[in-house]
Design a protein around this motif. Sequence first.
Motif, PDB file in Angstrom:
ATOM      1  N   GLU A  37       0.798  -1.232   0.000  1.00  0.00           N
ATOM      2  CA  GLU A  37       0.000   0.000   0.000  1.00  0.00           C
ATOM      3  C   GLU A  37       0.830   1.282   0.000  1.00  0.00           C
ATOM      4  O   GLU A  37       0.422   2.263   0.608  1.00  0.00           O
ATOM      5  CB  GLU A  37      -0.930  -0.010   1.214  1.00  0.00           C
ATOM      6  N   HIS A  52      -7.477  -3.849  -3.065  1.00  0.00           N
ATOM      7  CA  HIS A  52      -7.053  -3.966  -1.668  1.00  0.00           C
ATOM      8  C   HIS A  52      -5.968  -2.929  -1.327  1.00  0.00           C
ATOM      9  O   HIS A  52      -6.102  -2.181  -0.353  1.00  0.00           O
ATOM     10  CB  HIS A  52      -6.565  -5.385  -1.373  1.00  0.00           C
ATOM     11  N   GLU A  53      -4.919  -2.896  -2.098  1.00  0.00           N
ATOM     12  CA  GLU A  53      -3.812  -1.984  -1.739  1.00  0.00           C
ATOM     13  C   GLU A  53      -4.254  -0.523  -1.815  1.00  0.00           C
ATOM     14  O   GLU A  53      -3.786   0.311  -1.030  1.00  0.00           O
ATOM     15  CB  GLU A  53      -2.585  -2.240  -2.619  1.00  0.00           C
ATOM     16  N   HIS A  76      -6.098   0.719   1.258  1.00  0.00           N
ATOM     17  CA  HIS A  76      -5.221   1.161   2.350  1.00  0.00           C
ATOM     18  C   HIS A  76      -4.930   2.656   2.314  1.00  0.00           C
ATOM     19  O   HIS A  76      -4.429   3.204   3.298  1.00  0.00           O
ATOM     20  CB  HIS A  76      -3.888   0.416   2.298  1.00  0.00           C
ATOM     21  N   GLU A  84      -5.773  -3.665   8.217  1.00  0.00           N
ATOM     22  CA  GLU A  84      -6.162  -4.826   7.413  1.00  0.00           C
ATOM     23  C   GLU A  84      -7.639  -5.210   7.529  1.00  0.00           C
ATOM     24  O   GLU A  84      -8.229  -5.680   6.569  1.00  0.00           O
ATOM     25  CB  GLU A  84      -5.270  -6.034   7.752  1.00  0.00           C
ATOM     26  N   TYR A  94      -7.381 -10.027   8.745  1.00  0.00           N
ATOM     27  CA  TYR A  94      -7.997  -9.822   7.429  1.00  0.00           C
ATOM     28  C   TYR A  94      -9.448 -10.320   7.430  1.00  0.00           C
ATOM     29  O   TYR A  94     -10.386  -9.539   7.481  1.00  0.00           O
ATOM     30  CB  TYR A  94      -7.212 -10.560   6.336  1.00  0.00           C
TER      31      TYR A  94
HETATM   32 ZN   LIG Z   1      -3.493  -5.106   3.290  1.00  0.00          ZN
END
Ligand SMILES: [Zn+2]
Length: 529
Positions: free
Chosen positions: A281, A316-317, A320, A339, A391
């Motif tokens: 991220e 996902h990244e 962040h 997370e 997660y």
């Molecule tokens: Zn992550």
Amino acid sequence: MADKETFTRADSLRGNLTDLRTCYDIRYYHLDVKLDIGKKFISGSNVFEFTATRDFNRLQFDLFDNLKVEKIEYNGTELQFTREFNAVFVSFPNTVKQGQRDRFKVFYSGKPVEAKNAPWDGGVMFSKDDSGKPWVATACQGVGASIWWPNKDHQSDEVDSMLISVTVPEGLQDVSNGRLRKVSPAGNGYTRYDWFVANPINNYCVSLNIGDYDHWGEAFDGEKGKLDLDFWVLKANRKKAEKQFAANVKPMLKAFEYWFGPYPFYEDGYKLVETPHLGMEHQSAVAYGNKFQNGYMGRDLSGTGWGLKWDFIVVHESGHEWFGNNITSKDLADMWIHESFTNYSESLFIESLYGKKAGQEYVHGTRGAILNDKPVQGIYNVNKEGSGDMYYKGGNLLNMIRTIINDDTKWRHILRGLNKTFYHRTVDATDIISYINGQSGIDLSKVFGQYLKFKNIPTLEVKFEKGKTFCRWIADVDDFDMPVRLRVKGGEYQFVKPSTSFAEIALPGATKENFEVDSFNYYIGLLLE
Ligand SMILES: [Zn+2]
């Protein structure tokens, strides 16, 4: 409760926020390094600009002990220092006064630890692209940025801005965080790239990405106006990258701005940078290595099919940028704040495109990966993150919190409010939980407590006696009191708030055979008697 673990002096030096680290508030870094890729050697300097939070004449910064501190310059003199493991203790000739803004410059060099399995096992990754050209990247979350550059390596303190100067062999480019200010010849076959980050940035996000890159720019019409998008990929991958990013980036930004508020770093722009590792991220320079395919390296982590409809690493990244980079945990123990929310963001992205049920099916589907091996929250002051359950279990926890709040408008305002209230700040678990409690009007402390601090999930124990239904929670948290959705099969769900002692609940007509709990949205154990 944590399993018994032992921590070393080195863990404490790294993780503990002692007086020697709180005595200065870091304001600005100028990291200026040169990479000799053939020798896998880094050399250069970092300027530490700080404000003294109290009078002091000694401080700690961090640099892995395999890297040499050449000298430390201060007001035209050299400072004395000692080293212990990866900590460097610097002595000043006279007292630095509280409130004083001052600076020192650390010169260093050496062969940084090579990442064996980036991004999970951090360091510097020396790789090559398919045409044999060098391809270098950094990844250091957890292990710490001091694995490759000197800094105050604690997540609680972020600079206000940073200049990153990277000198690389001609024919290669460096892509770091923020905006490219200048490219200049550095002599002897080297070129220097100056990148400026105009926003607070956590140390582990500061990155180098060196390769023979192709680049194009676009713009996104977002909540705060025009957001510049820049894409840096290996030349050979330009075509497939354009296609993959077009399908993912703008839909992702649209979904996340809707749920979380404006992208937090308009001044620095948004970038995707292709890397030889899977992804990370890195703020305003998100590392991307998912090979331009959907899913997580082509796999659906939920097993529902929803995970194959988008590029996991892009989504996902980038998630962040809100949870991790905008809101950063002070201590690695609270890495779940990064997370759990970002895992949950995947389902909100799905929801934006395919509806709420699809998003919740995805969350539900990821339960198969939960281990319940140890608590989601790690241990404070020793740089110790919690279970990988941060997660999927974290995502399930947040979906459950939404179910309990039972008001999607309010839930969205909470998610946006977190990003506004804690904008560019570092936080701990209490900050986040108190905010959600306050905004929702429901005390969810015990719910968070059970799911974050204990490895086991709570069990709802239900018994049926003489036409009556009794239930209670079995949990580790004292007086656990989570509201839960129950119904008689075919009927409407209703909220019931069991305690840890058996009490009768009003669920007319319920029997062991027709009793149902909302196990789709609740991740709990069930014991029917
Ligand atoms: Zn992550």
